[in-house]
Scaffold this motif. Structure first.
Motif, PDB file in Angstrom:
ATOM      1  N   ASP A 211       0.846  -1.186   0.000  1.00  0.00           N
ATOM      2  CA  ASP A 211       0.000   0.000   0.000  1.00  0.00           C
ATOM      3  C   ASP A 211       0.888   1.245   0.000  1.00  0.00           C
ATOM      4  OD1 ASP A 211      -2.299  -1.508   0.081  1.00  0.00           O
ATOM      5  OD2 ASP A 211      -2.339  -1.565   2.279  1.00  0.00           O
ATOM      6  N   ARG A 212       0.298   2.352  -0.399  1.00  0.00           N
ATOM      7  CA  ARG A 212       1.044   3.605  -0.503  1.00  0.00           C
ATOM      8  C   ARG A 212       1.605   4.004   0.864  1.00  0.00           C
ATOM      9  NH1 ARG A 212      -1.287   9.019  -3.493  1.00  0.00           N
ATOM     10  NH2 ARG A 212       0.382  10.482  -2.914  1.00  0.00           N
ATOM     11  N   ALA A 213       2.863   4.422   0.855  1.00  0.00           N
ATOM     12  CA  ALA A 213       3.519   4.870   2.085  1.00  0.00           C
ATOM     13  C   ALA A 213       4.307   6.137   1.768  1.00  0.00           C
ATOM     14  CB  ALA A 213       4.457   3.786   2.626  1.00  0.00           C
ATOM     15  N   GLY A 214       4.686   6.860   2.815  1.00  0.00           N
ATOM     16  CA  GLY A 214       5.462   8.078   2.615  1.00  0.00           C
ATOM     17  C   GLY A 214       4.704   9.306   3.067  1.00  0.00           C
ATOM     18  N   THR A 215       5.263  10.471   2.770  1.00  0.00           N
ATOM     19  CA  THR A 215       4.698  11.747   3.197  1.00  0.00           C
ATOM     20  C   THR A 215       4.392  12.600   1.971  1.00  0.00           C
ATOM     21  OG1 THR A 215       5.960  11.664   5.251  1.00  0.00           O
ATOM     22  CG2 THR A 215       5.123  13.815   4.573  1.00  0.00           C
ATOM     23  N   GLN A 216       3.243  13.235   1.980  1.00  0.00           N
ATOM     24  CA  GLN A 216       2.826  14.046   0.832  1.00  0.00           C
ATOM     25  C   GLN A 216       3.900  15.066   0.470  1.00  0.00           C
ATOM     26  OE1 GLN A 216      -1.347  15.252   0.601  1.00  0.00           O
ATOM     27  NE2 GLN A 216      -0.690  17.314   0.042  1.00  0.00           N
ATOM     28  N   GLY A 217       4.226  15.114  -0.801  1.00  0.00           N
ATOM     29  CA  GLY A 217       5.268  16.028  -1.277  1.00  0.00           C
ATOM     30  C   GLY A 217       6.642  15.403  -1.300  1.00  0.00           C
ATOM     31  N   TRP A 218       6.783  14.249  -0.637  1.00  0.00           N
ATOM     32  CA  TRP A 218       8.069  13.553  -0.585  1.00  0.00           C
ATOM     33  C   TRP A 218       7.869  12.106  -1.027  1.00  0.00           C
ATOM     34  CZ3 TRP A 218      12.050  16.703  -0.153  1.00  0.00           C
ATOM     35  CH2 TRP A 218      11.837  17.954   0.451  1.00  0.00           C
ATOM     36  N   GLU A 219       7.184  11.959  -2.171  1.00  0.00           N
ATOM     37  CA  GLU A 219       6.925  10.648  -2.760  1.00  0.00           C
ATOM     38  C   GLU A 219       7.404  10.646  -4.205  1.00  0.00           C
ATOM     39  OE1 GLU A 219       2.834   8.997  -1.134  1.00  0.00           O
ATOM     40  OE2 GLU A 219       2.670  11.119  -1.606  1.00  0.00           O
TER      41      GLU A 219
ATOM     42  N   ILE B 171      -0.582  21.981  -3.579  1.00  0.00           N
ATOM     43  CA  ILE B 171      -1.186  20.943  -4.399  1.00  0.00           C
ATOM     44  C   ILE B 171      -0.477  20.793  -5.731  1.00  0.00           C
ATOM     45  CG2 ILE B 171      -2.861  22.531  -5.423  1.00  0.00           C
ATOM     46  CD1 ILE B 171      -3.400  18.797  -4.466  1.00  0.00           C
ATOM     47  N   ARG B 172       0.123  21.881  -6.229  1.00  0.00           N
ATOM     48  CA  ARG B 172       0.855  21.805  -7.497  1.00  0.00           C
ATOM     49  C   ARG B 172       2.061  20.885  -7.388  1.00  0.00           C
ATOM     50  NH1 ARG B 172      -1.192  21.964 -11.931  1.00  0.00           N
ATOM     51  NH2 ARG B 172       0.971  21.923 -12.687  1.00  0.00           N
ATOM     52  N   CYS B 173       2.604  20.751  -6.189  1.00  0.00           N
ATOM     53  CA  CYS B 173       3.780  19.896  -5.992  1.00  0.00           C
ATOM     54  C   CYS B 173       3.473  18.469  -6.412  1.00  0.00           C
ATOM     55  CB  CYS B 173       4.223  19.944  -4.537  1.00  0.00           C
ATOM     56  SG  CYS B 173       5.664  18.917  -4.164  1.00  0.00           S
ATOM     57  N   LEU B 174       2.337  17.924  -5.956  1.00  0.00           N
ATOM     58  CA  LEU B 174       1.974  16.542  -6.293  1.00  0.00           C
ATOM     59  C   LEU B 174       1.746  16.388  -7.792  1.00  0.00           C
ATOM     60  CD1 LEU B 174      -0.476  15.576  -3.400  1.00  0.00           C
ATOM     61  CD2 LEU B 174       1.966  15.128  -3.590  1.00  0.00           C
ATOM     62  N   VAL B 175       1.068  17.364  -8.384  1.00  0.00           N
ATOM     63  CA  VAL B 175       0.803  17.321  -9.824  1.00  0.00           C
ATOM     64  C   VAL B 175       2.113  17.368 -10.603  1.00  0.00           C
ATOM     65  CG1 VAL B 175      -0.293  18.531 -11.757  1.00  0.00           C
ATOM     66  CG2 VAL B 175      -1.466  18.390  -9.547  1.00  0.00           C
TER      67      VAL B 175
ATOM     68  N   GLY C 125       6.376  15.142 -13.792  1.00  0.00           N
ATOM     69  CA  GLY C 125       7.806  15.320 -14.009  1.00  0.00           C
ATOM     70  C   GLY C 125       8.198  16.751 -14.336  1.00  0.00           C
ATOM     71  N   LYS C 126       7.448  17.731 -13.829  1.00  0.00           N
ATOM     72  CA  LYS C 126       7.731  19.144 -14.081  1.00  0.00           C
ATOM     73  C   LYS C 126       8.438  19.755 -12.876  1.00  0.00           C
ATOM     74  CE  LYS C 126       3.704  19.752 -17.101  1.00  0.00           C
ATOM     75  NZ  LYS C 126       2.407  20.453 -17.294  1.00  0.00           N
ATOM     76  N   TYR C 127       9.666  20.193 -13.071  1.00  0.00           N
ATOM     77  CA  TYR C 127      10.445  20.742 -11.957  1.00  0.00           C
ATOM     78  C   TYR C 127      11.196  21.991 -12.395  1.00  0.00           C
ATOM     79  CZ  TYR C 127      14.053  18.146 -14.506  1.00  0.00           C
ATOM     80  OH  TYR C 127      14.887  17.668 -15.479  1.00  0.00           O
ATOM     81  N   SER C 128      11.720  22.708 -11.416  1.00  0.00           N
ATOM     82  CA  SER C 128      12.548  23.886 -11.674  1.00  0.00           C
ATOM     83  C   SER C 128      13.809  23.788 -10.820  1.00  0.00           C
ATOM     84  CB  SER C 128      11.795  25.168 -11.316  1.00  0.00           C
ATOM     85  OG  SER C 128      12.672  26.292 -11.351  1.00  0.00           O
TER      86      SER C 128
END
Length: 535
Positions: free
Chosen positions: A327-335, A376-380, A385-388
């Motif tokens: 099952d999904r594990a981890g912390t939002q934004g750090w997955e 919320i944009r972080c997860l999207v 695969g969109k980063y700066s």
């Protein structure tokens, strides 16, 4: 002085075995300066009692130099014990006494009646309140000093097995999922600890047992992994006690923002990145996937060394496995991308850790910013695969992070390749790489490069658009002895730099040849990877 220090250690061997409590902290320091080796460290770690650990450590100190290093550690970090032993020598007229022989030491250990009778009786008759006064004999000259001293006087403190703590809010130093809370505490024999208190329920039982098993695994013994100390349980809670560290990464970065830390901030953050990755290397070599890498799960110890922590969600791959389906594990934004995009059961690989470690590397080197943005944009953005990387100034760091956070799992490096990236190369490593690659047969025969289609195309790919793409014209006039036949590409620059290091070393450093073309080492590294060259 080494001989005198060694004699002091030998004279007090029995008392050191009985009274030194921070054995693993000493072992960490001795391992860092190569006084002891990994195998010895492991033997110390797995010893069943603190006294057994200390016996093994003292056996390993088999030279005057090693004993002198231990002596100085004791003087600097356990002042109470050190001064007490010194005072006893003065009172007993032992300052000039010679060291005990091995037989005398063995006699003392084998026949405790030959030791100071009053001391032995005092040890045996100590009450629990008296034991509290033994806490941290270095007087907690750390960030938590005040809280430890208050805990010592606390009337509402609790004891479970060998752990002392108080569940008042002022002693709480962290919290986690499922109501988990972390408090400052101490063990019966004086070791300062962070006690994770975990409510007993079916979900937490599995995580507690998993974390305890991993922390006790000798393969995870490392200066870059938080050190396990003890554990306990009662009818309602599990108690997991690990070494007490000074900060988590978030608080440490805030500390480094202070004006007085300005001069060392950049080099410190670079070191912290490497130590975190060294911790991840320990995990991955033991076939363990962390699955919850994030700033709060990196701790900074008293020596300001980074240690990975919190292994409740970590899992060990079975033999032959490369992927774990859970099952999904981890912390939002750090997955990792693949975890966010999963439908039901996610496939965790070591490369999932790599991507999140890349996010964390960016967070550290950009002073707290996430490469995929906020909210919320972080997860999207992670999903797409969109980063700066605009907040990363170092070109090598930017290249490393981009490699690690690649959306495609199979395009990310493993942890060994991460640590072999040019971002971490010091002068010695640069010399090795330039020498070894510059001496490759294919490189020496650069005139025939076009006959090797793969090599020629790869060299062109990593030359085009780079700062060195016209290096012969861009080279300063002070660069002498540039071979007329050297090509104006990556191979030509490699041969020139290799020759300069071999025959004009002074000029190489004075002219700062590597700094003149900052993307040279990155391109060289990529060339070697694509060509499968070992270096």
């Amino acid at each position: 002085m080494e001989k005198q220090h060694a004699e002091f250690v030998d004279r007090h061997r029995s008392e050191l075995i009985q009274r030194v409590t921070a054995v693993m902290a000493i072992a960490d320091s001795l391992l860092a300066v190569k006084i002891i080796h990994g195998e010895t460290y492991s033997n110390i770690f797995v010893a069943s009692t603190n006294m057994d650990k200390m016996r093994k450590l003292l056996v390993a100190l088999n030279t005057n130099k090693a004993k002198s290093v231990f002596y100085n550690w004791l003087k600097d970090n356990d002042r109470f014990l050190f001064e007490d032993l010194k005072q006893k020598e003065i009172e007993q007229g032992m300052e000039g006494a010679s060291a005990q022989t091995s037989s005398e030491v063995l006699e003392t250990e084998s026949h405790p009646q030959n030791t100071n009778t009053e001391q032995m009786e005092a040890v045996q008759q100590r009450t629990e309140d008296q034991q509290i006064t033994w806490w941290n004999r270095d007087r907690s000259r750390t960030r938590h000093k005040t809280k430890i001293e208050e805990l010592q006087r606390e009337t509402d403190k609790q004891k479970v097995r060998n752990l002392w703590f108080c569940k008042a809010e002022k002693y709480m130093i962290g919290s986690g999922g499922s109501g988990t809370q972390v408090y400052i505490g101490v063990t019966e024999d004086g070791i300062e600890v962070a006690i994770k208190i975990i409510t007993k329920n079916p979900k937490n039982i599995k995580e507690f047992e998993n974390e305890l098993k991993l922390l006790q695994d000798s393969k995870l013994e490392s200066p870059y992994i938080v050190r396990y100390v003890s554990s306990a349980e009662d009818k309602d809670f599990y108690y997991l006690a690990n070494q007490l560290c000074e900060y988590d990464l978030v608080d440490y970065m805030e500390y480094l923002r202070q004006s007085e830390q300005k001069d060392r901030k950049e080099t410190t953050l670079r070191r912290i990145v490497k130590e975190i990755l060294l911790g991840l290397q320990v995990l991955h070599r033991a076939e363990v996937v962390h699955r919850d890498i994030k700033p709060r799960n990196v701790l900074i110890d008293k020596e300001e060394r980074a240690r990975l922590a919190d292994f409740g969600l970590s899992r060990k791959l079975e033999e032959g496995e490369t992927t774990m389906y859970t099952d999904r594990a981890g912390t939002q934004g750090w997955e990792a991308t693949e975890i966010i995009n999963q439908t039901e059961i996610g496939g965790y690989k070591m490369s999932s850790d790599i991507q999140v470690a890349g996010m964390l590397t960016h967070y550290i080197l950009s002073d707290g910013k996430h490469p995929f943005g906020d909210g919320i944009r972080c997860l999207v953005n992670i999903s797409e695969g969109k980063y700066s990387l605009e907040d990363i100034q170092d070109i090598a760091a930017k290249d490393l992070i981009e490699w690690m956070i690649n959306k495609e799992q199979d395009k990310r490096p493993n942890i060994d390749k991460v640590l072999n990236h040019p971002y971490f190369w010091d002068d010695k490593r640069i010399r090795e790489v330039v020498h070894n690659l510059g001496n490759k047969e294919e490189v020496q025969e650069y005139k025939n490069c076009k006959n090797n289609e793969k090599l020629y195309e790869t060299v062109q790919k990593y030359t085009e658009g780079k700062t060195f793409s016209d290096w012969k014209r861009e080279a300063p006039e002070t660069w002498t002895k540039i071979g007329k036949n050297l090509p104006n590409d990556l191979l030509g620059l490699l041969r020139h730099v290799r020759n300069a290091l071999g025959h004009q070393e002074k000029e190489f450093y004075e002219e700062k040849m590597i700094e003149k073309f900052p993307d040279f080492l990155i391109s060289l590294h990529k060339l070697a990877l694509d060509m499968g060259w070992e270096y």
